[in-house]
Design a protein around this motif. Structure first.
Motif, PDB file in Angstrom:
ATOM      1  N   GLU A   5       0.827  -1.198   0.000  1.00 42.66           N
ATOM      2  CA  GLU A   5       0.000   0.000   0.000  1.00 42.66           C
ATOM      3  C   GLU A   5       0.863   1.249   0.000  1.00 42.66           C
ATOM      4  OE1 GLU A   5      -2.784  -0.083   3.208  1.00 42.66           O
ATOM      5  OE2 GLU A   5      -3.806  -1.851   2.448  1.00 42.66           O
ATOM      6  N   ALA A   6       0.335   2.289  -0.609  1.00 41.25           N
ATOM      7  CA  ALA A   6       1.070   3.545  -0.658  1.00 41.25           C
ATOM      8  C   ALA A   6       0.087   4.700  -0.555  1.00 41.25           C
ATOM      9  CB  ALA A   6       1.845   3.652  -1.969  1.00 41.25           C
ATOM     10  N   ASP A   7       0.561   5.816  -0.009  1.00 41.13           N
ATOM     11  CA  ASP A   7      -0.202   7.053  -0.123  1.00 41.13           C
ATOM     12  C   ASP A   7      -0.009   7.541  -1.549  1.00 41.13           C
ATOM     13  OD1 ASP A   7      -0.980   6.978   2.519  1.00 41.13           O
ATOM     14  OD2 ASP A   7       0.578   8.360   3.207  1.00 41.13           O
ATOM     15  N   HIS A   8      -1.090   7.945  -2.191  1.00 44.35           N
ATOM     16  CA  HIS A   8      -1.030   8.358  -3.593  1.00 44.35           C
ATOM     17  C   HIS A   8      -1.494   9.803  -3.694  1.00 44.35           C
ATOM     18  CE1 HIS A   8      -2.437   7.577  -8.029  1.00 44.35           C
ATOM     19  NE2 HIS A   8      -1.463   8.462  -7.937  1.00 44.35           N
ATOM     20  N   ILE A   9      -0.618  10.671  -4.135  1.00 45.79           N
ATOM     21  CA  ILE A   9      -0.922  12.079  -4.343  1.00 45.79           C
ATOM     22  C   ILE A   9      -0.855  12.324  -5.841  1.00 45.79           C
ATOM     23  CG2 ILE A   9      -0.187  14.449  -3.869  1.00 45.79           C
ATOM     24  CD1 ILE A   9       1.357  12.472  -1.477  1.00 45.79           C
ATOM     25  N   LEU A  10      -1.890  12.925  -6.410  1.00 48.24           N
ATOM     26  CA  LEU A  10      -1.954  13.144  -7.851  1.00 48.24           C
ATOM     27  C   LEU A  10      -2.134  14.626  -8.151  1.00 48.24           C
ATOM     28  CD1 LEU A  10      -2.273  12.127 -10.814  1.00 48.24           C
ATOM     29  CD2 LEU A  10      -4.715  11.884 -10.336  1.00 48.24           C
ATOM     30  N   MET A  11      -1.316  15.132  -9.071  1.00 49.77           N
ATOM     31  CA  MET A  11      -1.443  16.506  -9.550  1.00 49.77           C
ATOM     32  C   MET A  11      -1.658  16.462 -11.055  1.00 49.77           C
ATOM     33  SD  MET A  11       1.826  18.332  -7.716  1.00 49.77           S
ATOM     34  CE  MET A  11       1.387  19.976  -8.264  1.00 49.77           C
ATOM     35  N   SER A  12      -2.518  17.315 -11.529  1.00 50.06           N
ATOM     36  CA  SER A  12      -2.707  17.476 -12.963  1.00 50.06           C
ATOM     37  C   SER A  12      -2.570  18.961 -13.245  1.00 50.06           C
ATOM     38  CB  SER A  12      -4.080  16.955 -13.372  1.00 50.06           C
ATOM     39  OG  SER A  12      -4.205  16.959 -14.771  1.00 50.06           O
ATOM     40  N   VAL A  13      -1.544  19.330 -14.008  1.00 51.01           N
ATOM     41  CA  VAL A  13      -1.262  20.741 -14.266  1.00 51.01           C
ATOM     42  C   VAL A  13      -1.048  20.970 -15.756  1.00 51.01           C
ATOM     43  CG1 VAL A  13      -0.209  21.085 -11.983  1.00 51.01           C
ATOM     44  CG2 VAL A  13       1.235  20.502 -13.909  1.00 51.01           C
ATOM     45  N   TYR A  70       2.626  10.940  -7.038  1.00 51.38           N
ATOM     46  CA  TYR A  70       3.636  10.653  -6.013  1.00 51.38           C
ATOM     47  C   TYR A  70       3.090   9.484  -5.211  1.00 51.38           C
ATOM     48  CZ  TYR A  70       4.489  15.555  -7.181  1.00 51.38           C
ATOM     49  OH  TYR A  70       4.700  16.726  -7.844  1.00 51.38           O
ATOM     50  N   LEU A  71       3.820   8.368  -5.225  1.00 48.98           N
ATOM     51  CA  LEU A  71       3.429   7.192  -4.453  1.00 48.98           C
ATOM     52  C   LEU A  71       4.428   7.047  -3.309  1.00 48.98           C
ATOM     53  CD1 LEU A  71       2.680   4.844  -7.458  1.00 48.98           C
ATOM     54  CD2 LEU A  71       1.010   5.873  -5.932  1.00 48.98           C
ATOM     55  N   LEU A  72       3.930   7.168  -2.100  1.00 43.43           N
ATOM     56  CA  LEU A  72       4.787   7.146  -0.926  1.00 43.43           C
ATOM     57  C   LEU A  72       4.630   5.821  -0.198  1.00 43.43           C
ATOM     58  CD1 LEU A  72       6.741   9.146   0.246  1.00 43.43           C
ATOM     59  CD2 LEU A  72       4.897  10.077   1.637  1.00 43.43           C
ATOM     60  N   TYR A  73       5.688   5.006  -0.241  1.00 49.11           N
ATOM     61  CA  TYR A  73       5.728   3.724   0.452  1.00 49.11           C
ATOM     62  C   TYR A  73       6.566   3.877   1.709  1.00 49.11           C
ATOM     63  CZ  TYR A  73       4.126   1.759  -4.013  1.00 49.11           C
ATOM     64  OH  TYR A  73       3.413   1.471  -5.148  1.00 49.11           O
ATOM     65  N   GLU A  74       6.627   2.812   2.508  1.00 48.33           N
ATOM     66  CA  GLU A  74       7.437   2.846   3.726  1.00 48.33           C
ATOM     67  C   GLU A  74       8.913   3.081   3.422  1.00 48.33           C
ATOM     68  OE1 GLU A  74       7.479  -0.460   6.719  1.00 48.33           O
ATOM     69  OE2 GLU A  74       5.314  -0.091   6.658  1.00 48.33           O
ATOM     70  N   VAL A  90      -2.482   3.501 -12.485  1.00 51.30           N
ATOM     71  CA  VAL A  90      -1.075   3.310 -12.124  1.00 51.30           C
ATOM     72  C   VAL A  90      -0.678   1.843 -12.255  1.00 51.30           C
ATOM     73  CG1 VAL A  90       0.584   3.441 -10.231  1.00 51.30           C
ATOM     74  CG2 VAL A  90      -0.961   5.347 -10.651  1.00 51.30           C
ATOM     75  N   ALA A  91      -1.519   0.929 -11.759  1.00 53.02           N
ATOM     76  CA  ALA A  91      -1.182  -0.500 -11.807  1.00 53.02           C
ATOM     77  C   ALA A  91      -1.033  -0.974 -13.252  1.00 53.02           C
ATOM     78  CB  ALA A  91      -2.250  -1.319 -11.086  1.00 53.02           C
ATOM     79  N   LYS A  92      -1.920  -0.522 -14.132  1.00 51.76           N
ATOM     80  CA  LYS A  92      -1.871  -0.934 -15.540  1.00 51.76           C
ATOM     81  C   LYS A  92      -0.605  -0.410 -16.211  1.00 51.76           C
ATOM     82  CE  LYS A  92      -4.732  -0.989 -19.688  1.00 51.76           C
ATOM     83  NZ  LYS A  92      -5.951  -0.496 -20.326  1.00 51.76           N
ATOM     84  N   VAL A  93      -0.265   0.851 -15.945  1.00 54.24           N
ATOM     85  CA  VAL A  93       0.944   1.443 -16.526  1.00 54.24           C
ATOM     86  C   VAL A  93       2.179   0.685 -16.051  1.00 54.24           C
ATOM     87  CG1 VAL A  93       2.440   3.476 -16.420  1.00 54.24           C
ATOM     88  CG2 VAL A  93       0.016   3.743 -16.920  1.00 54.24           C
TER      89      VAL A  93
END
Length: 161
Positions: A5-13, A70-74, A90-93
């Motif tokens: 599991e990861a915290d997932h932060i997404l930006m679209s700019v 941004y995927l933040l893992y331990e 993300v998983a498919k990519v």
């Protein structure tokens, strides 16, 4: 937090030069909060700026969007830069990633290849998917505890004089 599991932060700019600095600041803030060293944070800021600059300069003839995840893992942070304005799974990519070969001569690399070479020297792992647009996955591992443990082990194993 479970291993996968990861915290997932997404930006679209918008894919415009003035937003590259915003993404650099975001990387810096997230990496600092995660406990990365100053040097690692600087490396990540340069790498993500280079990846975003490639999108700004080469991805669109007119205007477009870039997604930065941004995927933040331990034990690591993954930064994904995609030049498609559409959201992506993300998983498919990640199922269709291949390594960036930094050992190839710079002239053999794709347009923006020098940027990819630089990114691959600054990050611990770099993968690319260029099936429909470019998706670049850059990984930096948290080394803090590992380095300290290794240093103390080296000191203990040295013979006394």
């Amino acid at each position: 937090m479970k291993q996968h599991e990861a915290d997932h932060i997404l930006m679209s700019v918008p894919a415009k030069p003035e937003y590259v600095g915003v993404i650099r600041l975001t990387v810096s803030g997230i990496a600092n909060r995660a406990g990365f060293t100053y040097d690692d944070i600087e490396d990540m800021k340069i790498a993500v700026a280079e990846a975003c600059t490639n999108v700004v300069n080469h991805a669109y003839e007119e205007s477009g969007m870039m997604n930065v995840s941004y995927l933040l893992y331990e034990n690591r942070m993954e930064i994904i830069v995609a030049d498609s304005g559409q959201s992506f799974d993300v998983a498919k990519v990640k199922d269709h990633l291949g390594p960036v070969d930094a050992s190839r001569p710079v002239g053999d690399l794709k347009e923006g290849g020098l940027g990819l070479f630089l990114i691959s020297t600054l990050m611990d792992k770099v993968e690319i998917n260029d099936e429909s647009g470019i998706v670049l996955v850059m990984t930096k591992f948290l080394h803090g505890d590992e380095v300290e443990q290794d240093v103390s082990e080296i000191q203990q194993t040295q013979p006394e004089q």
